[in-house]
Motif scaffolding. Structure first.
Motif, PDB file in Angstrom:
ATOM      1  N   GLN A 142      38.107  36.159  39.118  1.00 58.16           N
ATOM      2  CA  GLN A 142      37.199  37.255  38.827  1.00 58.16           C
ATOM      3  C   GLN A 142      37.518  37.924  37.500  1.00 58.16           C
ATOM      4  OE1 GLN A 142      37.834  39.563  42.383  1.00 58.16           O
ATOM      5  NE2 GLN A 142      39.842  40.221  41.773  1.00 58.16           N
ATOM      6  N   GLU A 143      36.515  38.590  36.933  1.00 57.18           N
ATOM      7  CA  GLU A 143      36.696  39.384  35.733  1.00 57.18           C
ATOM      8  C   GLU A 143      37.468  40.659  36.080  1.00 57.18           C
ATOM      9  OE1 GLU A 143      32.899  40.308  34.147  1.00 57.18           O
ATOM     10  OE2 GLU A 143      32.177  38.247  34.219  1.00 57.18           O
ATOM     11  N   ASP A 144      38.052  41.289  35.059  1.00 55.50           N
ATOM     12  CA  ASP A 144      38.672  42.591  35.258  1.00 55.50           C
ATOM     13  C   ASP A 144      37.585  43.630  35.541  1.00 55.50           C
ATOM     14  OD1 ASP A 144      40.869  41.175  34.507  1.00 55.50           O
ATOM     15  OD2 ASP A 144      41.463  42.505  32.865  1.00 55.50           O
ATOM     16  N   PHE A 145      37.909  44.612  36.383  1.00 49.01           N
ATOM     17  CA  PHE A 145      36.963  45.697  36.633  1.00 49.01           C
ATOM     18  C   PHE A 145      37.723  46.938  37.081  1.00 49.01           C
ATOM     19  CE2 PHE A 145      37.208  43.133  40.514  1.00 49.01           C
ATOM     20  CZ  PHE A 145      37.462  44.080  41.492  1.00 49.01           C
ATOM     21  N   ASP A 146      37.036  48.081  37.047  1.00 45.19           N
ATOM     22  CA  ASP A 146      37.586  49.340  37.522  1.00 45.19           C
ATOM     23  C   ASP A 146      36.988  49.673  38.875  1.00 45.19           C
ATOM     24  OD1 ASP A 146      39.041  49.638  35.223  1.00 45.19           O
ATOM     25  OD2 ASP A 146      37.593  50.966  34.253  1.00 45.19           O
ATOM     26  N   MET A 147      37.828  50.046  39.826  1.00 45.19           N
ATOM     27  CA  MET A 147      37.355  50.465  41.143  1.00 45.19           C
ATOM     28  C   MET A 147      37.045  51.960  41.098  1.00 45.19           C
ATOM     29  SD  MET A 147      39.707  48.374  43.872  1.00 45.19           S
ATOM     30  CE  MET A 147      38.688  48.993  45.223  1.00 45.19           C
ATOM     31  N   HIS A 148      35.785  52.250  40.887  1.00 45.57           N
ATOM     32  CA  HIS A 148      35.306  53.625  40.747  1.00 45.57           C
ATOM     33  C   HIS A 148      34.333  53.883  41.892  1.00 45.57           C
ATOM     34  CE1 HIS A 148      34.190  57.265  38.492  1.00 45.57           C
ATOM     35  NE2 HIS A 148      32.961  57.009  38.876  1.00 45.57           N
ATOM     36  N   ILE A 149      34.769  54.595  42.908  1.00 47.62           N
ATOM     37  CA  ILE A 149      33.975  54.772  44.124  1.00 47.62           C
ATOM     38  C   ILE A 149      33.283  56.131  44.119  1.00 47.62           C
ATOM     39  CG2 ILE A 149      34.017  54.879  46.641  1.00 47.62           C
ATOM     40  CD1 ILE A 149      36.394  53.075  46.646  1.00 47.62           C
ATOM     41  N   GLU A 150      31.947  56.111  44.298  1.00 46.84           N
ATOM     42  CA  GLU A 150      31.174  57.338  44.450  1.00 46.84           C
ATOM     43  C   GLU A 150      30.304  57.229  45.692  1.00 46.84           C
ATOM     44  OE1 GLU A 150      28.948  58.674  41.113  1.00 46.84           O
ATOM     45  OE2 GLU A 150      30.555  58.271  39.671  1.00 46.84           O
ATOM     46  N   ILE A 151      30.077  58.374  46.331  1.00 48.87           N
ATOM     47  CA  ILE A 151      29.197  58.443  47.504  1.00 48.87           C
ATOM     48  C   ILE A 151      28.222  59.586  47.294  1.00 48.87           C
ATOM     49  CG2 ILE A 151      29.133  59.146  49.932  1.00 48.87           C
ATOM     50  CD1 ILE A 151      31.495  57.477  50.471  1.00 48.87           C
ATOM     51  N   ALA A 152      26.963  59.375  47.684  1.00 49.36           N
ATOM     52  CA  ALA A 152      25.958  60.437  47.655  1.00 49.36           C
ATOM     53  C   ALA A 152      25.640  60.844  49.082  1.00 49.36           C
ATOM     54  CB  ALA A 152      24.698  59.969  46.942  1.00 49.36           C
ATOM     55  N   ASN A 153      25.605  62.152  49.339  1.00 48.71           N
ATOM     56  CA  ASN A 153      25.381  62.633  50.703  1.00 48.71           C
ATOM     57  C   ASN A 153      24.663  63.969  50.658  1.00 48.71           C
ATOM     58  OD1 ASN A 153      25.554  63.536  53.375  1.00 48.71           O
ATOM     59  ND2 ASN A 153      27.500  62.507  53.705  1.00 48.71           N
ATOM     60  N   ALA A 154      23.552  64.071  51.367  1.00 45.16           N
ATOM     61  CA  ALA A 154      22.790  65.322  51.417  1.00 45.16           C
ATOM     62  C   ALA A 154      23.005  66.074  52.718  1.00 45.16           C
ATOM     63  CB  ALA A 154      21.301  65.037  51.243  1.00 45.16           C
ATOM     64  N   MET A 155      23.724  65.459  53.671  1.00 39.29           N
ATOM     65  CA  MET A 155      23.812  66.056  55.003  1.00 39.29           C
ATOM     66  C   MET A 155      25.176  66.669  55.297  1.00 39.29           C
ATOM     67  SD  MET A 155      21.703  63.214  57.217  1.00 39.29           S
ATOM     68  CE  MET A 155      22.753  61.875  56.668  1.00 39.29           C
ATOM     69  N   ASP A 156      26.257  65.954  55.005  1.00 37.21           N
ATOM     70  CA  ASP A 156      27.586  66.407  55.393  1.00 37.21           C
ATOM     71  C   ASP A 156      28.433  66.680  54.165  1.00 37.21           C
ATOM     72  OD1 ASP A 156      27.060  65.995  58.147  1.00 37.21           O
ATOM     73  OD2 ASP A 156      27.374  63.847  57.843  1.00 37.21           O
ATOM     74  N   ASN A 157      29.433  67.525  54.353  1.00 32.12           N
ATOM     75  CA  ASN A 157      30.419  67.754  53.307  1.00 32.12           C
ATOM     76  C   ASN A 157      31.452  66.630  53.370  1.00 32.12           C
ATOM     77  OD1 ASN A 157      32.280  68.647  51.486  1.00 32.12           O
ATOM     78  ND2 ASN A 157      32.739  70.566  52.532  1.00 32.12           N
ATOM     79  N   MET A 158      31.515  65.818  52.336  1.00 27.32           N
ATOM     80  CA  MET A 158      32.406  64.665  52.316  1.00 27.32           C
ATOM     81  C   MET A 158      33.738  64.953  51.648  1.00 27.32           C
ATOM     82  SD  MET A 158      31.111  62.015  53.868  1.00 27.32           S
ATOM     83  CE  MET A 158      32.065  60.659  53.172  1.00 27.32           C
ATOM     84  N   GLU A 159      33.957  66.184  51.220  1.00 26.18           N
ATOM     85  CA  GLU A 159      35.217  66.483  50.543  1.00 26.18           C
ATOM     86  C   GLU A 159      36.388  66.345  51.513  1.00 26.18           C
ATOM     87  OE1 GLU A 159      35.063  69.284  46.846  1.00 26.18           O
ATOM     88  OE2 GLU A 159      34.177  70.359  48.525  1.00 26.18           O
ATOM     89  N   GLY A 160      37.515  65.914  50.970  1.00 30.40           N
ATOM     90  CA  GLY A 160      38.711  65.831  51.781  1.00 30.40           C
ATOM     91  C   GLY A 160      39.226  64.420  51.958  1.00 30.40           C
ATOM     92  N   GLU A 161      40.202  64.286  52.842  1.00 28.81           N
ATOM     93  CA  GLU A 161      40.913  63.030  53.051  1.00 28.81           C
ATOM     94  C   GLU A 161      40.101  62.081  53.932  1.00 28.81           C
ATOM     95  OE1 GLU A 161      45.375  61.572  54.534  1.00 28.81           O
ATOM     96  OE2 GLU A 161      44.788  63.700  54.591  1.00 28.81           O
ATOM     97  N   HIS A 162      39.923  60.857  53.449  1.00 31.28           N
ATOM     98  CA  HIS A 162      39.175  59.835  54.170  1.00 31.28           C
ATOM     99  C   HIS A 162      39.921  58.497  54.085  1.00 31.28           C
ATOM    100  CE1 HIS A 162      36.009  62.823  53.557  1.00 31.28           C
ATOM    101  NE2 HIS A 162      35.257  62.172  54.433  1.00 31.28           N
ATOM    102  N   LYS A 163      39.472  57.566  54.900  1.00 29.91           N
ATOM    103  CA  LYS A 163      39.952  56.193  54.761  1.00 29.91           C
ATOM    104  C   LYS A 163      38.802  55.231  55.061  1.00 29.91           C
ATOM    105  CE  LYS A 163      41.915  55.711  59.459  1.00 29.91           C
ATOM    106  NZ  LYS A 163      43.160  55.418  60.224  1.00 29.91           N
ATOM    107  N   ILE A 164      38.788  54.133  54.325  1.00 23.57           N
ATOM    108  CA  ILE A 164      37.784  53.099  54.488  1.00 23.57           C
ATOM    109  C   ILE A 164      38.435  51.935  55.221  1.00 23.57           C
ATOM    110  CG2 ILE A 164      36.159  51.572  53.322  1.00 23.57           C
ATOM    111  CD1 ILE A 164      36.375  53.536  50.905  1.00 23.57           C
TER     112      ILE A 164
END
Length: 202
Positions: A142-164
């Motif tokens: 694979q090519e080099d890339f940056d892991m830049h994760i963004e999420i859009a949410n209109a319903m819940d507050n997503m701030e804080g500690e999470h895990k995928i």
């Protein structure tokens, strides 16, 4: 080159955008309380040729990796991707869940999440497109890339500690589950993007 991971986008004009900051320098962690037949990221692939370099808000990914998971080329791979939030001293699932009963046929489909998130950066697609994750010894280049994760949410507050959490299971042609499966996690802290940008202003 930047990899923009957008999970569970909610199409509302007032949706807030959240940026993921990574918790662990190792990036991948094991799923807790799993039986011995559930393997971690190192059961899926040999990552010794892959380098993760921490940057300000993301990881720069370079190098290649080789598949190790001992399943058959004809197996059906089921994938489940869940975001958990740490709330009141426990991990609770959020609304962000993606389940694919047959992951391989859409792995390189340009209309699916997988292509824009990761597989568009694989350079040996013609060599591996019929192997998916199913053939041990297959090298993913694979090519080099940056892991830049963004999420859009209109319903819940997503701030804080999470895990995928990523779970992979394989089924043979008689729909019997293989003895081993895969489970690993990526821990992140979501910060509201507007707040992040304001913090950088003089």
């Amino acid at each position: 080159m930047q990899l923009a991971v957008v999970v569970g986008i909610v199409s509302f004009t007032k949706a807030h955008r959240y940026l993921a900051e990574y918790e662990d320098d190792e990036l991948f962690s094991d799923c807790p309380n799993q039986p011995e037949n559930v393997l971690n990221i190192h059961g899926l692939a040999n990552l010794t040729e892959l380098t993760f370099t921490r940057q300000q808000d993301n990881f720069h990914v370079s190098g290649n990796f080789t598949l190790l998971w001992n399943i058959e080329k004809t197996d059906r791979v089921q994938g489940t991707f869940v975001i958990f939030k740490y709330d009141r001293r426990e991990w609770v699932p959020t609304l962000y869940t993606i389940k694919c009963n047959d992951f391989c046929p859409i792995l390189f489909d340009k209309n699916q999440y997988w292509y824009s998130l990761w597989t568009k950066y694989i350079t040996n697609i013609d060599e591996i497109k019929n192997k998916c994750l199913n053939v041990p010894g297959t090298k993913i280049i694979q090519e080099d890339f940056d892991m830049h994760i963004e999420i859009a949410n209109a319903m819940d507050n997503m701030e804080g500690e999470h895990k995928i959490r990523v779970e992979l299971q394989a089924f043979d042609q008689s729909n019997r589950m293989r003895p081993t499966s895969i489970c690993y996690e990526v821990k992140v802290n979501f910060v509201k993007l507007a707040r992040k940008l304001n913090a950088k202003l003089p």
